[in-house]
Design an enzyme around this catalytic site. Structure first.
Site, PDB file in Angstrom:
ATOM      1  N   THR A 285       1.358  -2.877  -8.453  1.00  0.00           N
ATOM      2  CA  THR A 285       2.260  -1.030  -7.756  1.00  0.00           C
ATOM      3  C   THR A 285       1.934  -1.516  -6.278  1.00  0.00           C
ATOM      4  O   THR A 285       2.661  -1.964  -5.441  1.00  0.00           O
ATOM      5  CB  THR A 285       0.692   0.061  -7.209  1.00  0.00           C
TER       6      THR A 285
ATOM      7  N   SER B 200       6.541  -1.382  -3.630  1.00  0.00           N
ATOM      8  CA  SER B 200       8.522  -1.746  -3.836  1.00  0.00           C
ATOM      9  C   SER B 200       8.121  -2.352  -4.393  1.00  0.00           C
ATOM     10  O   SER B 200       9.484  -2.585  -5.290  1.00  0.00           O
ATOM     11  CB  SER B 200       8.826  -0.626  -2.785  1.00  0.00           C
TER      12      SER B 200
ATOM     13  N   ASP C   2       1.044  -8.658  -8.246  1.00  0.00           N
ATOM     14  CA  ASP C   2       0.740  -7.294  -7.319  1.00  0.00           C
ATOM     15  C   ASP C   2       2.230  -7.652  -5.800  1.00  0.00           C
ATOM     16  O   ASP C   2       1.794  -8.907  -5.823  1.00  0.00           O
ATOM     17  CB  ASP C   2      -0.123  -7.080  -7.953  1.00  0.00           C
ATOM     18  N   GLY C   3       1.831  -6.101  -5.672  1.00  0.00           N
ATOM     19  CA  GLY C   3       2.170  -6.816  -4.177  1.00  0.00           C
ATOM     20  C   GLY C   3       1.324  -6.915  -2.795  1.00  0.00           C
ATOM     21  O   GLY C   3      -0.122  -7.167  -3.649  1.00  0.00           O
TER      22      GLY C   3
ATOM     23  N   LYS D 106      -4.937  -4.375   1.406  1.00  0.00           N
ATOM     24  CA  LYS D 106      -4.378  -3.607  -0.875  1.00  0.00           C
ATOM     25  C   LYS D 106      -4.489  -2.648  -0.211  1.00  0.00           C
ATOM     26  O   LYS D 106      -5.232  -2.032   0.622  1.00  0.00           O
ATOM     27  CB  LYS D 106      -4.255  -4.812  -1.785  1.00  0.00           C
ATOM     28  N   GLY D 107      -3.555  -1.572  -0.687  1.00  0.00           N
ATOM     29  CA  GLY D 107      -3.731  -0.404  -1.032  1.00  0.00           C
ATOM     30  C   GLY D 107      -2.306   0.326   0.290  1.00  0.00           C
ATOM     31  O   GLY D 107      -3.121   1.694   0.011  1.00  0.00           O
ATOM     32  N   GLY D 108      -2.292   0.093   0.506  1.00  0.00           N
ATOM     33  CA  GLY D 108      -0.999   0.851   1.103  1.00  0.00           C
ATOM     34  C   GLY D 108      -0.339   1.903   0.401  1.00  0.00           C
ATOM     35  O   GLY D 108       0.119   3.000   0.571  1.00  0.00           O
ATOM     36  N   GLY D 109      -0.571   1.659  -1.215  1.00  0.00           N
ATOM     37  CA  GLY D 109       0.186   2.705  -1.686  1.00  0.00           C
ATOM     38  C   GLY D 109      -0.473   3.587  -1.734  1.00  0.00           C
ATOM     39  O   GLY D 109      -0.137   4.293  -3.090  1.00  0.00           O
TER      40      GLY D 109
ATOM     41  N   GLU E 271      -5.987  -1.211  -9.172  1.00  0.00           N
ATOM     42  CA  GLU E 271      -5.647  -3.106  -8.703  1.00  0.00           C
ATOM     43  C   GLU E 271      -6.364  -4.001  -8.626  1.00  0.00           C
ATOM     44  O   GLU E 271      -6.138  -4.959  -8.716  1.00  0.00           O
ATOM     45  CB  GLU E 271      -4.693  -3.482  -7.153  1.00  0.00           C
TER      46      GLU E 271
HETATM   47  C1  ABF Z   1       0.958  -2.350  -3.694  1.00  0.00           C
HETATM   48  O1  ABF Z   1       1.641  -1.662  -3.541  1.00  0.00           O
HETATM   49  C2  ABF Z   1      -0.201  -2.877  -2.883  1.00  0.00           C
HETATM   50  O2  ABF Z   1      -1.800  -2.892  -2.526  1.00  0.00           O
HETATM   51  C3  ABF Z   1       0.126  -2.644  -1.437  1.00  0.00           C
HETATM   52  O3  ABF Z   1      -0.438  -1.708  -0.961  1.00  0.00           O
HETATM   53  C4  ABF Z   1       1.464  -1.952  -1.868  1.00  0.00           C
HETATM   54  C5  ABF Z   1       2.836  -2.873  -0.851  1.00  0.00           C
HETATM   55  O4  ABF Z   1       3.898  -2.313  -1.135  1.00  0.00           O
HETATM   56  P1  ABF Z   1       5.293  -2.750  -0.924  1.00  0.00           P
HETATM   57  O5  ABF Z   1       5.485  -3.923  -2.144  1.00  0.00           O
HETATM   58  O6  ABF Z   1       5.876  -1.631  -1.065  1.00  0.00           O
HETATM   59  O7  ABF Z   1       5.060  -3.526   0.404  1.00  0.00           O
HETATM   60  O8  ABF Z   1       0.843  -3.600  -4.345  1.00  0.00           O
END
Ligand code: ABF
Length: 232
Positions: free
Chosen positions: A29, A31, A84-85, A97-100, A106
């Site tokens: 999840t 961007s 994943d990001g 992680k978890g900003g989203g 996740e």
């Molecule tokens: C997810 O998206 C996350 O756990 C993390 O919070 C976020 C990173 O977002 P981006 O790719 O928009 O920087 O993977």
């Protein structure tokens, strides 16, 4: 596309090099993961056969719209790869992680995967985790007491900082896909993520936290100088 988006897309494109037909894939999840799903959909159109398990309703919607075949974690409890990001990438590929807001799904999906690849622009790599506030997912009951429990647990691990209840841009309280709340913990510096993770796991009402330890096997970082792959 902005420079930042170009870097994210480069990292996502590199991660796709590790995807093979027949794989069951955890889809992240955020961007950066959006670029991954975008590029994956193009490969699917060209004949790549995969089943994706999304880590959020947002990713599910995007993948569905683009025609990426999806399944559930109940149907596929063992995944070949999760991509994943991350918000921060520290030593030993420990992550915040978890900003989203999708950290719970996740972490479940990453834990179900044989391999986890993290994709990010190079700015996410840090020496010490904690500049990015640590997301802590909590139940919607007794939040004041849960906060006190989190503060005690954090102090035992050498951390202290303000806990902020996450809100959406419109001011309403942010509610996760699983119906929980998120407290963002501004610790500034997390010297011992393993100790903090263990302490937080013992606080009643804490559902999950955004420290991902021993989950990422590989990080793909895209920066001005090119793409770097770091393995654990
Ligand atoms: C997810 O998206 C996350 O756990 C993390 O919070 C976020 C990173 O977002 P981006 O790719 O928009 O920087 O993977």
């Amino acid at each position: 596309m902005s420079d930042a988006e170009t870097l994210k897309r480069q990292a996502a494109a590199q991660a796709l090099e590790y995807v093979r037909s027949g794989m069951k894939l955890g889809l992240g999840t955020g961007s950066t993961a959006r670029h991954l799903v975008d590029l994956l959909a193009l490969r699917v159109k060209e004949g790549l056969e995969v089943v994706g398990v999304p880590t959020s309703e947002a990713t599910r919607a995007q993948a569905e719209e683009l025609g990426v075949p999806l399944g559930t974690l109940d149907e596929h409890p063992v995944l070949d790869l999760c991509i994943d990001g991350a918000d921060e990438i520290g030593p030993d590929l420990t992550l915040i992680k978890g900003g989203g807001g999708a950290l719970l799904r996740e972490k479940i999906v990453a834990s179900a995967a044989k391999q986890m690849i993290v994709i990010a622009d190079a700015s996410k790599k840090v020496e010490v985790l904690g500049t990015f506030p640590l997301p802590i997912e909590v139940v919607d009951f007794g939040v004041a007491a849960i906060r006190r429990g989190i503060d005690r647990a954090a102090r035992a691990a050498g951390c202290h900082g303000l806990l902020t209840l996450r809100r959406r841009a419109d001011g309403h309280v942010f509610v996760t896909d699983q119906g929980h709340l998120i407290l963002d913990a501004a610790y500034g510096s997390i010297a011992n993520p393993t100790a903090l993770a263990a302490e937080l796991a013992n606080v009643p009402g804490v559902v999950e936290h955004g420290l991902f330890i021993n989950l990422a096997n590989r990080v793909i970082l895209a920066g001005a100088g090119g793409v770097t792959v770091i393995d654990r």
